[in-house]
Enzyme design. Sequence first.
Site, PDB file in Angstrom:
ATOM      1  N   GLY A   1      10.457   2.797  -0.510  1.00  0.00           N
ATOM      2  CA  GLY A   1      11.545   3.450   0.208  1.00  0.00           C
ATOM      3  C   GLY A   1      11.181   4.737   0.921  1.00  0.00           C
ATOM      4  O   GLY A   1      12.050   5.571   1.193  1.00  0.00           O
ATOM      5  N   THR A   2       9.900   4.934   1.256  1.00  0.00           N
ATOM      6  CA  THR A   2       9.548   6.189   1.966  1.00  0.00           C
ATOM      7  C   THR A   2      10.125   6.194   3.378  1.00  0.00           C
ATOM      8  O   THR A   2      10.475   7.248   3.902  1.00  0.00           O
ATOM      9  CB  THR A   2       8.014   6.378   2.032  1.00  0.00           C
ATOM     10  OG1 THR A   2       7.436   5.312   2.792  1.00  0.00           O
ATOM     11  CG2 THR A   2       7.414   6.456   0.641  1.00  0.00           C
ATOM     12  N   ASN A   3      10.261   5.027   3.984  1.00  0.00           N
ATOM     13  CA  ASN A   3      10.910   4.990   5.319  1.00  0.00           C
ATOM     14  C   ASN A   3      12.405   5.271   5.187  1.00  0.00           C
ATOM     15  O   ASN A   3      12.981   5.992   6.001  1.00  0.00           O
ATOM     16  CB  ASN A   3      10.667   3.639   5.992  1.00  0.00           C
ATOM     17  CG  ASN A   3       9.312   3.579   6.669  1.00  0.00           C
ATOM     18  OD1 ASN A   3       9.115   4.182   7.711  1.00  0.00           O
ATOM     19  ND2 ASN A   3       8.361   2.898   6.058  1.00  0.00           N
TER      20      ASN A   3
ATOM     21  N   HIS B   1       7.111  -1.976  11.765  1.00  0.00           N
ATOM     22  CA  HIS B   1       5.927  -2.754  11.390  1.00  0.00           C
ATOM     23  C   HIS B   1       4.715  -1.840  11.474  1.00  0.00           C
ATOM     24  O   HIS B   1       4.562  -1.100  12.461  1.00  0.00           O
ATOM     25  CB  HIS B   1       5.764  -3.965  12.323  1.00  0.00           C
ATOM     26  CG  HIS B   1       4.589  -4.815  11.940  1.00  0.00           C
ATOM     27  ND1 HIS B   1       4.626  -5.687  10.869  1.00  0.00           N
ATOM     28  CD2 HIS B   1       3.342  -4.877  12.449  1.00  0.00           C
ATOM     29  CE1 HIS B   1       3.443  -6.267  10.750  1.00  0.00           C
ATOM     30  NE2 HIS B   1       2.634  -5.789  11.691  1.00  0.00           N
TER      31      HIS B   1
ATOM     32  N   ASN C   1      13.209  -3.259  13.040  1.00  0.00           N
ATOM     33  CA  ASN C   1      12.205  -3.363  11.983  1.00  0.00           C
ATOM     34  C   ASN C   1      11.070  -2.388  12.280  1.00  0.00           C
ATOM     35  O   ASN C   1      10.743  -2.152  13.448  1.00  0.00           O
ATOM     36  CB  ASN C   1      11.645  -4.798  11.952  1.00  0.00           C
ATOM     37  CG  ASN C   1      10.598  -4.994  10.857  1.00  0.00           C
ATOM     38  OD1 ASN C   1      10.802  -4.601   9.723  1.00  0.00           O
ATOM     39  ND2 ASN C   1       9.467  -5.566  11.224  1.00  0.00           N
TER      40      ASN C   1
HETATM   41  C1  GRF Z   1       5.690   0.342   5.134  1.00  0.00           C
HETATM   42  O1  GRF Z   1       4.300   0.407   5.271  1.00  0.00           O
HETATM   43  C2  GRF Z   1       6.275  -0.398   6.291  1.00  0.00           C
HETATM   44  O2  GRF Z   1       5.560  -0.275   7.479  1.00  0.00           O
HETATM   45  C3  GRF Z   1       6.180  -1.806   5.865  1.00  0.00           C
HETATM   46  O3  GRF Z   1       6.406  -1.804   4.459  1.00  0.00           O
HETATM   47  C4  GRF Z   1       6.096  -0.529   3.958  1.00  0.00           C
HETATM   48  C5  GRF Z   1       7.356  -0.014   3.312  1.00  0.00           C
HETATM   49  O4  GRF Z   1       7.144   1.174   2.752  1.00  0.00           O
HETATM   50  N1  GRF Z   1       7.172  -2.590   6.559  1.00  0.00           N
HETATM   51  P1  GRF Z   1       8.416   1.975   2.148  1.00  0.00           P
HETATM   52  O5  GRF Z   1       9.155   1.036   1.211  1.00  0.00           O
HETATM   53  O6  GRF Z   1       9.267   2.389   3.304  1.00  0.00           O
HETATM   54  O7  GRF Z   1       7.785   3.136   1.442  1.00  0.00           O
END
Ligand code: GRF
Length: 214
Positions: free
Chosen positions: A11-13, A109, A107
């Site tokens: 969940g860092t994003n 990527h 999304n």
């Molecule tokens: C990230 O590297 C993103 O690019 C990919 O999955 C990973 C998710 O990381 N789709 P997080 O769960 O957001 O930390």
Amino acid sequence: MKIAVMVSGGGTNLQAIIDSIENGQITNTEICLVYSNNPGAYAIERAKKAGIPNVVMSPKEFENRSDFNTALLKLLQDAAPDLIVLAGCLVVIPQEVVRAFPNRIINIHPSLIPSFCGTGYYGLKVHEKALERGVRVSGATVHFVDEGTDTGPIILQKAVMIRQDDTPEILQRRIMEQAEWKILPMAIDLIANNKVTVKDHHVIIDGYDPEAIY
Ligand code: GRF
């Protein structure tokens, strides 16, 4: 703008989105739902800490995938987001969901599409393949989701230089820090402020300044 964020991992994003709303980098936006297919996803803890409504629903809870797909569509339609954000979501998005939210699903990527993407290219695998090929530059892409895999119109990309001593883990982290956590919030803010349109499978951004990404 109401957004639903779909997650499967750390969940860092998602955290970058939460923080960007908090600090004003994302305006006009509220997270109405965080969904995960994975009960153990730390992303759900992040949602709880931020007081965001969250639902865990795994395909494994259902007799078959079709029943899960129907339940997922209903969950999202009931939440009625203006935009769905896939932030490290590893569940295959059902076609009925893609059709119900045309050009309203984005999304992130972890490569410069069309390199190192498509079926089977997710997580560390993307970076392993980039290092195996010996590319000097990789990065991240935010794109609209269409009925293909990583084939939708590209919204933003940010390049990240590869170092000769990079491992897949080091490269993944640098791409997250330098690219993903910047362009995903930026894309959401642009969409929330009606600066993004799609014409003939291409994205047009009002006042697009590539320098603003660096
Ligand atoms: C990230 O590297 C993103 O690019 C990919 O999955 C990973 C998710 O990381 N789709 P997080 O769960 O957001 O930390």
